[in-house]
Design a protein around this motif. Structure first.
Motif, PDB file in Angstrom:
ATOM      1  N   GLU A   1       0.893  -1.060   0.133  1.00  0.00           N
ATOM      2  CA  GLU A   1      -0.051   0.104   0.042  1.00  0.00           C
ATOM      3  C   GLU A   1       0.965   1.252   0.001  1.00  0.00           C
ATOM      4  O   GLU A   1       0.479   2.451  -0.246  1.00  0.00           O
ATOM      5  CB  GLU A   1      -0.864   0.046   1.241  1.00  0.00           C
ATOM      6  CG  GLU A   1      -0.355  -0.236   2.401  1.00  0.00           C
ATOM      7  CD  GLU A   1      -0.094  -1.342   3.169  1.00  0.00           C
ATOM      8  OE1 GLU A   1       0.164  -1.336   4.352  1.00  0.00           O
ATOM      9  OE2 GLU A   1      -0.172  -2.421   2.271  1.00  0.00           O
ATOM     10  N   LYS A   2       2.036   1.297   0.293  1.00  0.00           N
ATOM     11  CA  LYS A   2       3.088   2.414   0.382  1.00  0.00           C
ATOM     12  C   LYS A   2       3.838   2.506  -0.955  1.00  0.00           C
ATOM     13  O   LYS A   2       4.412   3.213  -1.428  1.00  0.00           O
ATOM     14  CB  LYS A   2       4.177   2.091   1.438  1.00  0.00           C
ATOM     15  CG  LYS A   2       3.446   1.997   2.728  1.00  0.00           C
ATOM     16  CD  LYS A   2       3.090   3.544   3.396  1.00  0.00           C
ATOM     17  CE  LYS A   2       2.902   3.358   4.677  1.00  0.00           C
ATOM     18  NZ  LYS A   2       2.491   4.781   5.259  1.00  0.00           N
ATOM     19  N   ILE A   3       3.669   1.632  -1.922  1.00  0.00           N
ATOM     20  CA  ILE A   3       4.289   1.425  -3.435  1.00  0.00           C
ATOM     21  C   ILE A   3       3.344   2.268  -4.126  1.00  0.00           C
ATOM     22  O   ILE A   3       2.638   1.724  -5.123  1.00  0.00           O
ATOM     23  CB  ILE A   3       4.489   0.049  -3.770  1.00  0.00           C
ATOM     24  CG1 ILE A   3       5.560  -0.817  -2.716  1.00  0.00           C
ATOM     25  CG2 ILE A   3       5.532   0.294  -5.091  1.00  0.00           C
ATOM     26  CD1 ILE A   3       5.642  -2.241  -3.072  1.00  0.00           C
ATOM     27  N   VAL A   4       3.315   3.530  -4.042  1.00  0.00           N
ATOM     28  CA  VAL A   4       2.497   4.578  -4.810  1.00  0.00           C
ATOM     29  C   VAL A   4       3.185   5.575  -5.290  1.00  0.00           C
ATOM     30  O   VAL A   4       4.421   5.940  -4.926  1.00  0.00           O
ATOM     31  CB  VAL A   4       1.148   4.853  -3.922  1.00  0.00           C
ATOM     32  CG1 VAL A   4       0.504   3.912  -3.572  1.00  0.00           C
ATOM     33  CG2 VAL A   4       1.776   5.878  -2.694  1.00  0.00           C
TER      34      VAL A   4
END
Length: 96
Positions: free
Chosen positions: A68-71
């Motif tokens: 969810e932090k790979i944005v």
């Protein structure tokens, strides 16, 4: 943990990430990435190079980046990536 402790290592991490990206993804002899260089816009970070960068971060800093932090907001430039690494490292240290 104090704010200065939380950001400890920022300069070292950003320098290492800059070196990694310049060595791997810029033409030989080119350098000059800045903390605000738009890595996504310039095509330096693609799906493959982002995966390799995440692997480097895990190996070098023992920091696992949750999906969810790979944005884009976290990977648009070196400053964002470094802040993410510092934040996750500090969260991990707080949990010990």
């Amino acid at each position: 943990m104090t704010e200065s402790t939380r950001t400890e290592g920022y300069e070292e991490i950003i320098a290492e990430l800059t070196g990694f990206l310049e060595q791997r993804y810029l033409p030989e002899g080119e350098s000059g990435l800045q903390p605000s260089s738009p890595l996504l816009e310039w095509g330096i970070l693609t799906s493959l190079s982002t995966t390799e960068l995440i692997s480097f971060i895990l190996e070098r800093y023992r920091v696992s980046i949750p999906p969810e932090k790979i944005v884009g907001a976290n990977f648009k430039n070196l400053d964002g990536i470094t802040r993410l690494v510092v934040s996750l490292r500090d969260e991990s240290a707080d949990g010990m």
